[in-house]
Design a protein around this motif. Structure first.
Motif, PDB file in Angstrom:
ATOM      1  N   GLY A 196       0.808  -1.256   0.053  1.00 24.22           N
ATOM      2  CA  GLY A 196      -0.199   0.235   0.047  1.00 24.22           C
ATOM      3  C   GLY A 196       0.995   1.401  -0.322  1.00 24.22           C
ATOM      4  N   HIS A 197       1.816   1.415   0.375  1.00 21.15           N
ATOM      5  CA  HIS A 197       2.872   2.177   0.944  1.00 21.15           C
ATOM      6  C   HIS A 197       3.162   2.604  -0.638  1.00 21.15           C
ATOM      7  CE1 HIS A 197       5.733   5.366   1.708  1.00 21.15           C
ATOM      8  NE2 HIS A 197       6.641   4.751   0.984  1.00 21.15           N
ATOM      9  N   HIS A 241      -0.653   4.572  -0.967  1.00 20.10           N
ATOM     10  CA  HIS A 241      -1.991   4.871  -0.274  1.00 20.10           C
ATOM     11  C   HIS A 241      -1.502   5.524   1.213  1.00 20.10           C
ATOM     12  CE1 HIS A 241      -3.837   3.682  -3.840  1.00 20.10           C
ATOM     13  NE2 HIS A 241      -3.407   2.291  -3.860  1.00 20.10           N
ATOM     14  N   PHE A 242      -0.438   4.382   1.616  1.00 19.32           N
ATOM     15  CA  PHE A 242      -0.492   4.396   2.597  1.00 19.32           C
ATOM     16  C   PHE A 242       1.102   5.714   3.231  1.00 19.32           C
ATOM     17  CE2 PHE A 242      -1.896  -0.013   3.126  1.00 19.32           C
ATOM     18  CZ  PHE A 242      -3.178   0.491   3.279  1.00 19.32           C
ATOM     19  N   ALA A 263      -3.707   7.068   5.347  1.00 19.77           N
ATOM     20  CA  ALA A 263      -4.170   6.979   3.828  1.00 19.77           C
ATOM     21  C   ALA A 263      -4.326   8.139   3.085  1.00 19.77           C
ATOM     22  CB  ALA A 263      -4.915   5.667   3.392  1.00 19.77           C
ATOM     23  N   HIS A 264      -4.078   8.196   1.550  1.00 18.23           N
ATOM     24  CA  HIS A 264      -4.564   9.515   1.192  1.00 18.23           C
ATOM     25  C   HIS A 264      -5.242   8.701  -0.515  1.00 18.23           C
ATOM     26  CE1 HIS A 264      -2.561  13.035   1.447  1.00 18.23           C
ATOM     27  NE2 HIS A 264      -1.149  12.278   2.067  1.00 18.23           N
ATOM     28  N   GLY A 265      -6.054   8.852  -0.877  1.00 22.05           N
ATOM     29  CA  GLY A 265      -7.254   8.687  -2.145  1.00 22.05           C
ATOM     30  C   GLY A 265      -8.752   8.583  -1.814  1.00 22.05           C
ATOM     31  N   ASP A 266      -8.922   8.626  -2.482  1.00 16.97           N
ATOM     32  CA  ASP A 266     -10.609   8.319  -2.787  1.00 16.97           C
ATOM     33  C   ASP A 266     -11.146   7.568  -1.989  1.00 16.97           C
ATOM     34  OD1 ASP A 266     -13.059   8.870  -4.193  1.00 16.97           O
ATOM     35  OD2 ASP A 266     -13.037   6.590  -3.937  1.00 16.97           O
ATOM     36  N   ALA A 284     -12.111   4.367  -2.928  1.00 11.72           N
ATOM     37  CA  ALA A 284     -11.400   2.640  -2.931  1.00 11.72           C
ATOM     38  C   ALA A 284     -10.202   2.920  -1.739  1.00 11.72           C
ATOM     39  CB  ALA A 284     -10.221   4.032  -4.100  1.00 11.72           C
ATOM     40  N   VAL A 285     -10.076   3.549  -0.948  1.00 10.34           N
ATOM     41  CA  VAL A 285      -9.471   3.230   0.494  1.00 10.34           C
ATOM     42  C   VAL A 285     -10.196   2.462   1.212  1.00 10.34           C
ATOM     43  CG1 VAL A 285      -8.582   4.573   2.990  1.00 10.34           C
ATOM     44  CG2 VAL A 285      -7.534   5.343   0.264  1.00 10.34           C
ATOM     45  N   LEU A 319      -9.797  -1.021  -0.049  1.00 13.01           N
ATOM     46  CA  LEU A 319      -8.423  -1.991  -0.120  1.00 13.01           C
ATOM     47  C   LEU A 319      -7.810  -2.000   0.885  1.00 13.01           C
ATOM     48  CD1 LEU A 319      -5.532  -1.680  -0.752  1.00 13.01           C
ATOM     49  CD2 LEU A 319      -5.265   0.438  -0.237  1.00 13.01           C
TER      50      LEU A 319
END
Length: 94
Positions: A29-30, A34-35, A51-54, A57-58, A61
């Motif tokens: 994930g990193h 994402h992380f 985390a970053h993102g929509d 989506a997160v 995940l």
């Protein structure tokens, strides 16, 4: 930013049995972007992942985390809008 909060719902022995797989999942994930941070709660009742993102989506995940997929942890995804970050933590506000 999204905060993934894991809470263990099984004995720690079940968590430990999946720990290596969970760490590999975190690293993937990193690497995928994402992380940005993670660690254990104290006392050891779960963990937290930044985390970053929509959000959808997160959430999707997070459901693939080996702890969650194998029923040893429950997950909550919390959206957080940081308005300040100390020097060196500026990425948290992006």
């Amino acid at each position: 930013m999204l905060i993934i909060s894991l809470t263990y719902v099984a004995p720690v022995e079940g968590v430990d049995a999946l720990l290596d797989e969970h760490v590999r999942w975190l690293k993937r994930g990193h690497e995928a972007g994402h992380f940005i941070a993670w660690g254990r709660k104290v006392p050891r009742t779960g963990g937290v992942i930044f985390a970053h993102g929509d959000r959808a989506a997160v959430e999707a995940l997070a459901s693939t985390d080996p702890f969650v997929a194998n029923g040893v942890a429950e997950v909550e995804v919390i959206e957080f809008v940081p308005t300040f970050a100390a020097e060196g933590l500026e990425r948290l506000t992006q």
